[in-house]
Design a protein around this motif. Structure first.
Motif, PDB file in Angstrom:
ATOM      1  N   HIS A 127       0.464  -1.528  -0.218  1.00  0.00           N
ATOM      2  CA  HIS A 127       0.226   0.127   0.147  1.00  0.00           C
ATOM      3  C   HIS A 127       0.696   0.942   0.021  1.00  0.00           C
ATOM      4  CE1 HIS A 127      -3.368   2.873   0.522  1.00  0.00           C
ATOM      5  NE2 HIS A 127      -2.504   3.276   1.451  1.00  0.00           N
ATOM      6  N   TYR A 128       2.331   1.423   0.453  1.00  0.00           N
ATOM      7  CA  TYR A 128       3.033   2.325   0.748  1.00  0.00           C
ATOM      8  C   TYR A 128       4.150   2.557   0.033  1.00  0.00           C
ATOM      9  CZ  TYR A 128       0.352   3.544   5.178  1.00  0.00           C
ATOM     10  OH  TYR A 128      -0.876   3.975   6.040  1.00  0.00           O
ATOM     11  N   GLY A 129       3.627   1.571  -0.996  1.00  0.00           N
ATOM     12  CA  GLY A 129       4.986   1.050  -2.083  1.00  0.00           C
ATOM     13  C   GLY A 129       5.962   1.535  -1.087  1.00  0.00           C
ATOM     14  N   CYS A 130       6.658   0.081  -0.209  1.00  0.00           N
ATOM     15  CA  CYS A 130       8.104  -0.083   0.598  1.00  0.00           C
ATOM     16  C   CYS A 130       8.205  -1.318  -0.653  1.00  0.00           C
ATOM     17  CB  CYS A 130       7.772   0.370   1.704  1.00  0.00           C
ATOM     18  SG  CYS A 130       6.509   1.803   2.092  1.00  0.00           S
ATOM     19  N   GLU A 131       9.217  -1.576  -0.341  1.00  0.00           N
ATOM     20  CA  GLU A 131      10.168  -2.887  -0.727  1.00  0.00           C
ATOM     21  C   GLU A 131      10.760  -3.988   0.564  1.00  0.00           C
ATOM     22  OE1 GLU A 131      13.038  -2.476  -4.312  1.00  0.00           O
ATOM     23  OE2 GLU A 131      12.134  -1.160  -5.055  1.00  0.00           O
ATOM     24  N   THR A 132      10.961  -2.975   1.614  1.00  0.00           N
ATOM     25  CA  THR A 132      11.202  -4.382   2.674  1.00  0.00           C
ATOM     26  C   THR A 132      10.552  -3.055   3.621  1.00  0.00           C
ATOM     27  OG1 THR A 132      13.290  -2.206   3.766  1.00  0.00           O
ATOM     28  CG2 THR A 132      13.839  -3.647   1.487  1.00  0.00           C
ATOM     29  N   LYS A 133      10.978  -4.199   5.261  1.00  0.00           N
ATOM     30  CA  LYS A 133      10.016  -3.358   6.311  1.00  0.00           C
ATOM     31  C   LYS A 133      11.035  -2.004   6.544  1.00  0.00           C
ATOM     32  CE  LYS A 133       8.278  -7.476   8.055  1.00  0.00           C
ATOM     33  NZ  LYS A 133       8.772  -8.995   9.189  1.00  0.00           N
ATOM     34  N   ASN A 134      12.030  -2.260   6.653  1.00  0.00           N
ATOM     35  CA  ASN A 134      13.001  -0.985   6.686  1.00  0.00           C
ATOM     36  C   ASN A 134      12.233   0.442   6.486  1.00  0.00           C
ATOM     37  OD1 ASN A 134      14.086  -2.292   8.724  1.00  0.00           O
ATOM     38  ND2 ASN A 134      16.173  -2.138   7.323  1.00  0.00           N
TER      39      ASN A 134
END
Length: 169
Positions: A127-134
């Motif tokens: 949803h937020y366009g993040c590739e990793t948890k970091n």
């Protein structure tokens, strides 16, 4: 080769050619370097942190407790001492931001009645366009979450791979 510069009290400091006011500040003490905002050369000339010192200069470092190290400082410091202190500071700050972001995500999940798990993280990352948890943790710290949008991200059904495939086609 080296240059020789002086503290306001007349102490001699030896630095490499090309050393800046910031290198001098770190040479005096790490906390002075971390809070430096500029310098005063030969008791009257105000200069920025990246000012290259000359042999014989008397250097006074101007500090502010509100000053925080900036990544671009690494572009102009020449001493290993200054470079190492700055890199360690940035690494420490990154670790603190990650911990803070992790806490924000988990608190938000629990406030919505969820126990954090991989499936929920995958939904949030998509949803937020993040590739990793970091990346998600940095997003949480830097931009924050709008609660309604956060809730919607958790309840939104993911499209099946087949539907996504046909949309791409």
């Amino acid at each position: 080769t080296e240059i020789f510069v002086f503290t306001p009290k007349g102490e001699l400091r030896r630095l490499p050619v090309g050393a800046t006011v910031l290198d001098f500040a770190f040479d005096i003490h790490p906390s002075i370097g971390l809070h430096a905002v500029g310098g005063k050369i030969n008791r009257n000339k105000m200069v920025p942190l990246d000012y290259k010192l000359q042999s014989g200069d008397q250097v006074e470092v101007i500090q502010s407790e509100k000053q925080v190290p900036q990544p671009y400082w690494l572009d102009f410091v020449v001493t290993a001492k200054a470079q190492n202190k700055l890199k360690n500071q940035f690494k420490s700050e990154k670790g603190k931001r990650l911990k803070r972001g992790h806490a924000i995500v988990e608190i938000n999940l629990r406030e919505q009645g969820y126990e954090p798990d991989e499936r929920l993280y995958q939904k949030l990352m998509a949803h937020y366009g993040c590739e990793t948890k970091n990346d998600l943790y940095f997003y949480a710290v830097d931009k924050g979450f709008e609660i309604e949008e956060f809730k919607n991200a958790l309840i939104k059904k993911r499209e099946s791979k087949l539907i996504r495939y046909w949309k791409v086609q």
